[in-house]
Design an enzyme around this catalytic site. Sequence first.
Site, PDB file in Angstrom:
ATOM      1  N   CYS A 134       0.835  -1.200   0.000  1.00  0.00           N
ATOM      2  CA  CYS A 134       0.000   0.000   0.000  1.00  0.00           C
ATOM      3  C   CYS A 134       0.872   1.253   0.000  1.00  0.00           C
ATOM      4  O   CYS A 134       1.792   1.369   0.803  1.00  0.00           O
ATOM      5  CB  CYS A 134      -0.913  -0.063   1.217  1.00  0.00           C
ATOM      6  SG  CYS A 134      -1.150   1.456   2.109  1.00  0.00           S
ATOM      7  N   GLN A 155      -5.396  -0.354  -4.143  1.00  0.00           N
ATOM      8  CA  GLN A 155      -6.139  -1.498  -4.698  1.00  0.00           C
ATOM      9  C   GLN A 155      -7.003  -1.123  -5.907  1.00  0.00           C
ATOM     10  O   GLN A 155      -7.063  -1.847  -6.895  1.00  0.00           O
ATOM     11  CB  GLN A 155      -7.000  -2.121  -3.598  1.00  0.00           C
ATOM     12  CG  GLN A 155      -7.672  -3.413  -4.041  1.00  0.00           C
ATOM     13  CD  GLN A 155      -8.478  -4.064  -2.931  1.00  0.00           C
ATOM     14  OE1 GLN A 155      -8.128  -3.945  -1.763  1.00  0.00           O
ATOM     15  NE2 GLN A 155      -9.541  -4.747  -3.280  1.00  0.00           N
ATOM     16  N   HIS A 215       0.152   4.224   0.810  1.00  0.00           N
ATOM     17  CA  HIS A 215      -0.122   5.194   1.871  1.00  0.00           C
ATOM     18  C   HIS A 215       0.609   4.865   3.165  1.00  0.00           C
ATOM     19  O   HIS A 215       0.930   5.760   3.937  1.00  0.00           O
ATOM     20  CB  HIS A 215      -1.627   5.268   2.156  1.00  0.00           C
ATOM     21  CG  HIS A 215      -2.414   5.754   0.985  1.00  0.00           C
ATOM     22  ND1 HIS A 215      -3.640   5.244   0.629  1.00  0.00           N
ATOM     23  CD2 HIS A 215      -2.117   6.699   0.062  1.00  0.00           C
ATOM     24  CE1 HIS A 215      -4.065   5.862  -0.451  1.00  0.00           C
ATOM     25  NE2 HIS A 215      -3.168   6.739  -0.820  1.00  0.00           N
ATOM     26  N   HIS A 216       0.862   3.586   3.407  1.00  0.00           N
ATOM     27  CA  HIS A 216       1.488   3.186   4.674  1.00  0.00           C
ATOM     28  C   HIS A 216       2.727   2.299   4.480  1.00  0.00           C
ATOM     29  O   HIS A 216       3.347   1.906   5.462  1.00  0.00           O
ATOM     30  CB  HIS A 216       0.483   2.410   5.536  1.00  0.00           C
ATOM     31  CG  HIS A 216      -0.755   3.177   5.864  1.00  0.00           C
ATOM     32  ND1 HIS A 216      -1.891   3.125   5.085  1.00  0.00           N
ATOM     33  CD2 HIS A 216      -1.019   4.039   6.873  1.00  0.00           C
ATOM     34  CE1 HIS A 216      -2.814   3.918   5.620  1.00  0.00           C
ATOM     35  NE2 HIS A 216      -2.312   4.482   6.701  1.00  0.00           N
ATOM     36  N   HIS A 247      -5.870  -5.574   4.060  1.00  0.00           N
ATOM     37  CA  HIS A 247      -4.844  -4.533   4.160  1.00  0.00           C
ATOM     38  C   HIS A 247      -4.273  -4.524   5.573  1.00  0.00           C
ATOM     39  O   HIS A 247      -4.990  -4.269   6.531  1.00  0.00           O
ATOM     40  CB  HIS A 247      -5.448  -3.161   3.842  1.00  0.00           C
ATOM     41  CG  HIS A 247      -5.831  -3.001   2.404  1.00  0.00           C
ATOM     42  ND1 HIS A 247      -5.194  -2.117   1.557  1.00  0.00           N
ATOM     43  CD2 HIS A 247      -6.762  -3.640   1.659  1.00  0.00           C
ATOM     44  CE1 HIS A 247      -5.741  -2.206   0.352  1.00  0.00           C
ATOM     45  NE2 HIS A 247      -6.690  -3.118   0.380  1.00  0.00           N
TER      46      HIS A 247
HETATM   47 ZN    ZN Z   1      -2.610   1.569   3.736  1.00  0.00          ZN
END
Ligand code: ZN
Length: 184
Positions: A76, A117, A78-79, A145
């Site tokens: 992912c 995703q 974002h993280h 996730h």
């Molecule tokens: Zn994430």
Amino acid sequence: MVNKEKIEEAVRLLLEGIGEDCSREGLKETPGRVARMYEELFAGMDASADEHLCRTFTAQNNEMILEKDITFYSTCEHHLMPFYGKVHIAYVPDGKVVGISKLARTVEVYARRLQIQEKMTAQIADAIMEALNPKGVMVMVQAEHMCMTMRGIKKPGSQTVTVVSRGVFEKDENLKNTFLKLVK
Ligand code: ZN
């Protein structure tokens, strides 16, 4: 190509940032290990789906082809945490088909990148549309996730489902329902 020195340097900083001692035995090799691992996890950045999808065969009939439960692991954006699960791909050929393993290869190309995703689902569908020019494509991704299940709302096992339809799958409800029934 990933820059392994930069990754090693960053991992050292990260370890210092969380208050670790980079020189202790268990962590000495960690920056190098992470760098080598990242090289593999992000290999899709240097790959193109077209390499796999360009080897087509003439289709004998134009019925729907479905490949389901293709396992994938992605990261992912974002993280920087893993998300993983299954991809289901269906397409209705228009004279051209591709070897089944090439669909799994296509998933790998897009999974081995920093991803979200929704974007990965659309990229897989669009790559197949472009390479095979089929009558339609439908792609479903079901994923867990880690950024959601390990922290925050902590709902282990909860799944995020994304679906993308192109061509005949956009209009033909019957075809869409057949796909949904088969991947259940
Ligand atoms: Zn994430």
